[in-house]
Design a protein around this motif. Structure first.
Motif, PDB file in Angstrom:
ATOM      1  N   GLN A 175       0.991  -1.164  -0.033  1.00 25.49           N
ATOM      2  CA  GLN A 175       0.156   0.450   0.285  1.00 25.49           C
ATOM      3  C   GLN A 175       0.719   1.427   0.006  1.00 25.49           C
ATOM      4  O   GLN A 175       1.698   1.308   0.544  1.00 25.49           O
ATOM      5  CB  GLN A 175      -0.908  -0.072   1.254  1.00 25.49           C
ATOM      6  CG  GLN A 175      -1.595  -1.320   1.068  1.00 25.49           C
ATOM      7  CD  GLN A 175      -3.109  -1.015  -0.134  1.00 25.49           C
ATOM      8  OE1 GLN A 175      -2.820   0.008  -0.485  1.00 25.49           O
ATOM      9  NE2 GLN A 175      -3.219  -2.303  -0.188  1.00 25.49           N
ATOM     10  N   PRO A 176       0.374   2.069  -0.659  1.00 26.16           N
ATOM     11  CA  PRO A 176       1.580   3.634  -1.093  1.00 26.16           C
ATOM     12  C   PRO A 176       1.226   4.010   0.023  1.00 26.16           C
ATOM     13  O   PRO A 176       0.287   4.328   1.205  1.00 26.16           O
ATOM     14  CB  PRO A 176       0.726   3.586  -2.082  1.00 26.16           C
ATOM     15  CG  PRO A 176      -0.166   4.253  -2.533  1.00 26.16           C
ATOM     16  CD  PRO A 176      -0.906   2.577  -2.219  1.00 26.16           C
ATOM     17  N   THR A 177       2.654   4.923   0.877  1.00 28.85           N
ATOM     18  CA  THR A 177       2.275   5.489   1.865  1.00 28.85           C
ATOM     19  C   THR A 177       1.734   6.628   1.346  1.00 28.85           C
ATOM     20  O   THR A 177       2.210   7.541   0.819  1.00 28.85           O
ATOM     21  CB  THR A 177       4.001   5.437   2.856  1.00 28.85           C
ATOM     22  OG1 THR A 177       4.694   6.176   2.015  1.00 28.85           O
ATOM     23  CG2 THR A 177       4.155   4.248   3.667  1.00 28.85           C
ATOM     24  N   PRO A 178       1.070   7.363   1.922  1.00 31.52           N
ATOM     25  CA  PRO A 178       0.283   9.252   1.519  1.00 31.52           C
ATOM     26  C   PRO A 178       1.623   9.789   1.928  1.00 31.52           C
ATOM     27  O   PRO A 178       2.144   9.749   3.005  1.00 31.52           O
ATOM     28  CB  PRO A 178      -0.890   9.513   2.727  1.00 31.52           C
ATOM     29  CG  PRO A 178      -1.030   8.136   4.224  1.00 31.52           C
ATOM     30  CD  PRO A 178       0.340   7.640   3.626  1.00 31.52           C
ATOM     31  N   THR A 179       1.816  10.942   1.030  1.00 30.88           N
ATOM     32  CA  THR A 179       2.271  11.912   1.091  1.00 30.88           C
ATOM     33  C   THR A 179       1.473  13.165   2.219  1.00 30.88           C
ATOM     34  O   THR A 179       0.618  13.766   1.369  1.00 30.88           O
ATOM     35  CB  THR A 179       3.080  12.098   0.004  1.00 30.88           C
ATOM     36  OG1 THR A 179       1.809  12.119  -1.078  1.00 30.88           O
ATOM     37  CG2 THR A 179       4.128  11.007  -0.538  1.00 30.88           C
ATOM     38  N   PRO A 180       2.271  14.141   2.635  1.00 26.23           N
ATOM     39  CA  PRO A 180       1.464  14.933   4.283  1.00 26.23           C
ATOM     40  C   PRO A 180       1.749  15.747   2.194  1.00 26.23           C
ATOM     41  O   PRO A 180       2.241  15.780   1.167  1.00 26.23           O
ATOM     42  CB  PRO A 180       2.792  15.406   4.644  1.00 26.23           C
ATOM     43  CG  PRO A 180       4.087  14.966   3.941  1.00 26.23           C
ATOM     44  CD  PRO A 180       3.539  13.435   3.389  1.00 26.23           C
ATOM     45  N   PRO A 181       0.283  17.003   2.747  1.00 24.39           N
ATOM     46  CA  PRO A 181       1.167  17.837   1.107  1.00 24.39           C
ATOM     47  C   PRO A 181       1.682  18.992   1.311  1.00 24.39           C
ATOM     48  O   PRO A 181       1.480  18.626   2.561  1.00 24.39           O
ATOM     49  CB  PRO A 181      -0.828  18.553   1.792  1.00 24.39           C
ATOM     50  CG  PRO A 181      -1.701  17.357   2.788  1.00 24.39           C
ATOM     51  CD  PRO A 181      -0.538  16.950   3.473  1.00 24.39           C
TER      52      PRO A 181
END
Length: 123
Positions: free
Chosen positions: A115-121
């Motif tokens: 699962q791709p790790t969400p990148t902070p905006p």
């Protein structure tokens, strides 16, 4: 000569029908493994998908008995194994020569996708 040709024709039709059902089972098992490898589908959702894929077959399947799911098929690796089975009934039953049903099964193993790790905006 006619009886021999008729037997050959029935054999070709029977094998074609069996192969068609086998292809359907292979595709349904692969679809179940593919959705399971994404990590978001439950076992019931996978069974439902396989059952829907095999609905077109004449006998149908029992998802609890004909679909098995193993989420740890490869030691030390995240994977999922989906096995789908179908009881193919022959078009012509000939006692003592040809079985009435053949069990057609296929199993597919796929690695679980990371699962791709969400990148902070960015601000």
């Amino acid at each position: 000569m006619l009886p021999i040709l008729l037997i050959a024709l029935v054999g070709v039709v029977e094998l074609t029908n069996l192969f068609n059902h086998y292809i359907s089972v292979v595709n349904a098992g692969r679809d179940g493994a593919r959705i399971g490898s994404k990590g978001s589908a439950t076992d019931d959702e996978i069974r439902s998908l396989v059952e829907n894929d095999l609905d077109r077959l004449p006998n149908g399947i029992d998802p609890d008995a004909d679909v098995s799911i193993d989420r740890t098929p490869v030691p030390g690796d995240r994977a999922i194994l989906v096995e789908a089975c179908y009881d193919h009934t022959t078009l012509i039953q000939i006692p003592l020569i040809l079985d009435d049903t053949f069990r057609v099964c296929s199993s597919t193993t796929m690695r679980m996708l990371d699962q791709p790790t969400p990148t902070p905006p960015e601000e």
